[in-house]
Design a protein around this motif. Structure first.
Motif, PDB file in Angstrom:
ATOM      1  N   GLU A 278       0.836  -1.199   0.000  1.00  0.00           N
ATOM      2  CA  GLU A 278       0.000   0.000   0.000  1.00  0.00           C
ATOM      3  C   GLU A 278       0.872   1.252   0.000  1.00  0.00           C
ATOM      4  OE1 GLU A 278      -2.900   0.282   3.063  1.00  0.00           O
ATOM      5  OE2 GLU A 278      -3.756  -1.704   2.663  1.00  0.00           O
ATOM      6  N   GLU A 279       0.344   2.311  -0.602  1.00  0.00           N
ATOM      7  CA  GLU A 279       1.033   3.596  -0.564  1.00  0.00           C
ATOM      8  C   GLU A 279       0.001   4.717  -0.593  1.00  0.00           C
ATOM      9  OE1 GLU A 279       2.467   4.838  -4.862  1.00  0.00           O
ATOM     10  OE2 GLU A 279       2.906   2.699  -4.509  1.00  0.00           O
TER      11      GLU A 279
ATOM     12  N   HIS B 229     -14.472  -0.193  10.137  1.00  0.00           N
ATOM     13  CA  HIS B 229     -14.618  -0.432   8.695  1.00  0.00           C
ATOM     14  C   HIS B 229     -13.298  -0.877   8.071  1.00  0.00           C
ATOM     15  CE1 HIS B 229     -18.143   2.084   9.560  1.00  0.00           C
ATOM     16  NE2 HIS B 229     -18.693   1.450   8.548  1.00  0.00           N
ATOM     17  N   GLU B 230     -13.391  -1.915   7.248  1.00  0.00           N
ATOM     18  CA  GLU B 230     -12.260  -2.503   6.547  1.00  0.00           C
ATOM     19  C   GLU B 230     -12.584  -2.634   5.060  1.00  0.00           C
ATOM     20  OE1 GLU B 230     -10.553  -5.781   9.470  1.00  0.00           O
ATOM     21  OE2 GLU B 230     -12.702  -6.080   9.189  1.00  0.00           O
ATOM     22  N   ILE B 231     -11.535  -2.755   4.242  1.00  0.00           N
ATOM     23  CA  ILE B 231     -11.726  -3.089   2.826  1.00  0.00           C
ATOM     24  C   ILE B 231     -11.761  -4.612   2.725  1.00  0.00           C
ATOM     25  CG2 ILE B 231     -10.886  -2.810   0.474  1.00  0.00           C
ATOM     26  CD1 ILE B 231     -11.449  -0.146   1.771  1.00  0.00           C
ATOM     27  N   VAL B 232     -12.896  -5.127   2.262  1.00  0.00           N
ATOM     28  CA  VAL B 232     -13.105  -6.571   2.212  1.00  0.00           C
ATOM     29  C   VAL B 232     -13.274  -7.006   0.762  1.00  0.00           C
ATOM     30  CG1 VAL B 232     -14.554  -8.489   2.978  1.00  0.00           C
ATOM     31  CG2 VAL B 232     -14.195  -6.525   4.478  1.00  0.00           C
ATOM     32  N   GLU B 233     -12.625  -8.117   0.417  1.00  0.00           N
ATOM     33  CA  GLU B 233     -12.734  -8.683  -0.927  1.00  0.00           C
ATOM     34  C   GLU B 233     -13.440 -10.027  -0.857  1.00  0.00           C
ATOM     35  OE1 GLU B 233      -9.296  -9.122  -3.983  1.00  0.00           O
ATOM     36  OE2 GLU B 233      -9.506 -11.075  -2.990  1.00  0.00           O
TER      37      GLU B 233
ATOM     38  N   VAL C 137      -8.401  -6.798   2.651  1.00  0.00           N
ATOM     39  CA  VAL C 137      -7.302  -6.412   1.766  1.00  0.00           C
ATOM     40  C   VAL C 137      -6.830  -4.973   2.007  1.00  0.00           C
ATOM     41  CG1 VAL C 137      -7.959  -8.055  -0.031  1.00  0.00           C
ATOM     42  CG2 VAL C 137      -8.879  -5.725  -0.094  1.00  0.00           C
ATOM     43  N   GLY C 138      -7.468  -4.264   2.912  1.00  0.00           N
ATOM     44  CA  GLY C 138      -7.035  -2.902   3.179  1.00  0.00           C
ATOM     45  C   GLY C 138      -7.681  -2.346   4.431  1.00  0.00           C
ATOM     46  N   SER C 139      -7.023  -1.368   5.037  1.00  0.00           N
ATOM     47  CA  SER C 139      -7.519  -0.714   6.242  1.00  0.00           C
ATOM     48  C   SER C 139      -7.952  -1.723   7.295  1.00  0.00           C
ATOM     49  CB  SER C 139      -8.683   0.221   5.890  1.00  0.00           C
ATOM     50  OG  SER C 139      -9.037   1.034   6.975  1.00  0.00           O
ATOM     51  N   PRO C 140      -7.106  -2.707   7.614  1.00  0.00           N
ATOM     52  CA  PRO C 140      -7.540  -3.773   8.525  1.00  0.00           C
ATOM     53  C   PRO C 140      -7.820  -3.247   9.927  1.00  0.00           C
ATOM     54  CG  PRO C 140      -5.172  -3.890   8.172  1.00  0.00           C
ATOM     55  CD  PRO C 140      -5.696  -2.866   7.206  1.00  0.00           C
TER      56      PRO C 140
END
Length: 666
Positions: free
Chosen positions: A60-61, A364-368, A379-382
């Motif tokens: 991530e960046e 809130h998280e990024i979920v795939e 997959v992001g912001s765990p």
């Protein structure tokens, strides 16, 4: 081992600083090639929102360092502020809106590493200037298509909105005439265009005063000519009493849209003939559930079609979960995992569906979701537990009974701390929280602001009063003409029920809310004697002022539905406005207000304070420079949260030496 201590005085590792650091959530999700991008809050960086890039290898960046702030002001609540397309060999082309000047910028992070973004649109000195949202890059045409909000005079209602095409070469950076308008301006409000897979058609939404988008909208379908103009634009769904909050396409070029024509936002599909004629709309999964929600921002997404045919949908009663719908059979399978509330932003790539999700024990998280395997992963912001989760609230979903036997939905968060318990025979204080909107919803997700109180021995009840979304059109229309009545009654009914069943101390109840919730808090102090105190945050206080020139264009006719037309029921505007009845306020209160708020302006708060001064009612107020509607700076959120706790300590009679004492004036 638990120590016995007065409710409210329990020690807690959930600090105001921790709650502020966790404020906000990832949003405006998108895929760029095999990558996932989203906007993310930065409370410690002046409350800006940045753009995060997750590469295919999982790294991530942050794409845009300070001072870049990826956020649109269209309709003040904003819209989708960025879009990007992958270009073989040169990397992604990014277009985004920068909050301070509201210009569109273009950025090529791989083609020109280290180069600053270049402006695409000009600055206007008229009124609120030029604003942009929902960009759709069209590199083959050398343009980006988007919503243009253009102020034509100094008043907040001196504004027009159209779909526009902005040149990607920068030729419009200082020349408004270089912006090409795509729609005819027939609607006061529009969302961005969604272009069909073959590039031949576009669909968008439009609506007009006095309707709000959850009252009635139209889906507009147009043909895209060879030179990029929109032709034969016509409404194909929706109307004055039918809300269509999203319209899009599936991979086969069929029109998909959400409509509440049955009283619930359900999903529909229609064939589009070669001549543009629209076939009949067919319900894909008719249920008494919501498959969409209120359009508080342009560009919100509750469904996305996959290339293989299924449709990813958000659906449910109350909170929404992610499901995969087979549109031919109506079969709906929900994604596995602990997430119980998904936000209105979805993206798809191949067989993958990506969304933003949370639950009672996780932020809130990024979920795939991989639709081939049925597996989900973050997959992001765990989410990470900064403290022992035993300090988080353990909420209970409740349905209470209100006046006339009506249902009231609420989430009750009892006090919870693994190291403390209240004295025998003592009941805990409770804060009744009214959400904003009022056409909104309190989702059942981990909120560290709530944990800040529950871990100290103060219960919290979030009330989804009549008028809230998630329960069908009839439930949200309970507030029609009744704002300041039904919301106040429902909150009071929940408070009284908690006291009657022995869960809450009836002498130590508080009401708290922001925006429309701030209105409900103030109105509750005027109209009831249920509460010992209240916290009023960036509120509506004066209906007559708010209905004339003291708010923005988007909500300037909102009160027509919530209260009634001011020329028809002027007495109702005076009777319900808290600012007109400060003599009825006897409970102490705290008022929190941003000085840059154009939605609920500080003038209303100042008016209330001027009228309550000298009346003997203990009160305090804090005004925050640089804050608008919704606090975003970490230091503001810390000060506001500690001041709220200090109010409850003072009124409810417990010690909190860890927060600054709140000076109450009379």
């Amino acid at each position: 081992m638990q120590n016995t201590a007065a409710y409210g005085s329990w020690p807690s590792p959930v600090s105001a600083a921790l709650a502020a650091a966790g404020d906000g959530r990832p949003d405006h999700l998108g895929t760029v090639g095999d990558e996932v991008w989203w906007t993310a809050p930065r409370p410690a960086e002046g409350g800006r929102r940045t753009l995060v890039r997750r590469r295919a290898d999982g790294t991530e960046e942050t794409l845009l360092p300070p001072p870049w702030n990826v956020r649109s002001r269209v309709i003040e609540y904003g819209g989708r502020p960025w879009a990007a397309v992958e270009r073989p060999g040169t990397g992604p082309l990014l277009v985004f809106c920068h909050f301070p000047d509201q210009r569109l910028y273009v950025h090529e992070p791989d083609a020109a590493p280290g180069a600053a973004p270049r402006p695409l649109t000009p600055v206007s000195g008229v009124g609120g200037g030029l604003r942009w949202a929902d960009p759709v890059p069209m590199p083959d045409r050398g343009e980006v298509w988007c919503v243009l909000e253009e102020f034509t005079g100094p008043a907040p209602t001196d504004v027009r909105r159209v779909l526009a095409a902005v040149p990607l070469d920068g030729s419009a950076a200082d020349d408004r005439t270089a912006v090409r308008e795509l729609s005819d301006g027939r609607h006061r409000f529009v969302t961005g265009p969604r272009v069909s897979p073959d590039g031949r058609r576009a669909v968008w939404l439009g609506w007009d005063h006095p309707r709000m988008p959850w009252d009635g909208t139209e889906a507009i379908l147009a043909t895209i000519s060879a030179d990029g103009t929109f032709e034969d634009a016509r409404p194909v769904a929706g109307g004055p009493e039918e809300s269509v909050p999203q319209a899009d396409w599936d991979a086969a070029g069929r029109l998909l849209l959400a409509s509440d024509r049955t009283g619930w936002w359900n999903l529909y599909r229609a064939e589009v003939a070669a001549d543009g004629a629209l076939g009949p709309l067919r319900a894909l999964c008719p249920r008494e559930e919501e498959f969409a929600g209120p359009l508080w921002q342009t560009g919100l997404t509750w469904f996305r079609a996959l290339e293989t045919g299924p449709v990813a949908v958000l659906h449910g009663r109350g909170d929404a979960v992610l499901g995969i719908l087979d549109p031919d059979t109506g079969t709906l399978a929900d994604a596995p995992g602990p997430w119980t509330a998904w936000s209105s932003t979805l993206a798809v790539h191949g067989s993958r569906v990506l969304g933003v999700a949370a639950g009672p024990d996780r932020r809130h998280e990024i979920v795939e979701l991989d639709t081939r395997t049925g597996r989900t992963r973050v997959v992001g912001s765990p989410h990470t537990d900064a403290v022992d989760p035993a300090h988080y609230p353990d909420p209970v979903v409740r349905t209470f009974t209100g006046p006339g036997g009506r249902d009231i939905h609420a989430h009750v968060h009892p006090p919870r701390n693994p190291a403390a318990t209240g004295p025998a025979g003592e009941l805990p204080p409770y804060v009744i929280r009214a959400h904003g909107g009022p056409t909104g919803h309190s989702a059942l997700v981990l909120d560290l602001e709530i944990a800040y109180f529950t871990s100290r021995g103060i219960g919290v009840a979030e009330v989804n009063y009549g008028g809230s979304t998630g329960y069908g059109r009839a439930y949200r229309e309970r507030l029609r003409g009744e704002w300041g009545v039904v919301d106040v009654e429902d909150c009071a009914a929940v408070a009284a029920a908690l006291a009657a069943e022995g869960a809450a101390d009836p002498a130590r109840l508080a009401i708290r809310g922001g925006s429309a919730g701030g209105w409900t808090s103030a109105a509750s102090l005027v109209r009831t004697d249920v509460y010992a105190c209240g916290t009023i945050v960036y509120p509506v206080l004066d209906l007559k002022g708010w209905a004339t020139d003291e708010t923005h264009d988007f909500e300037s006719r909102y009160l027509d539905g919530l209260v009634g037309r001011i020329d028809e029921v002027p007495e109702r505007y005076e009777e319900r406005s808290p600012v007109e009845h400060v003599d009825r306020i006897t409970a102490p209160f705290l008022l929190l207000q941003g000085l840059d708020d154009v939605i609920c302006p500080p003038a209303q708060a100042e008016r209330l304070l001027a009228r309550v001064a000298g009346r003997g009612v203990p009160h305090a107020s804090l005004f925050f420079p640089g804050e608008g509607h919704g606090f975003r700076h970490a230091d503001t959120m810390i000060r506001a949260l500690e001041a709220e706790l200090a109010l409850y300590a003072r009124v409810f009679g417990f010690d909190r030496p860890d927060v600054p004492e709140l000076e109450l004036r009379t």
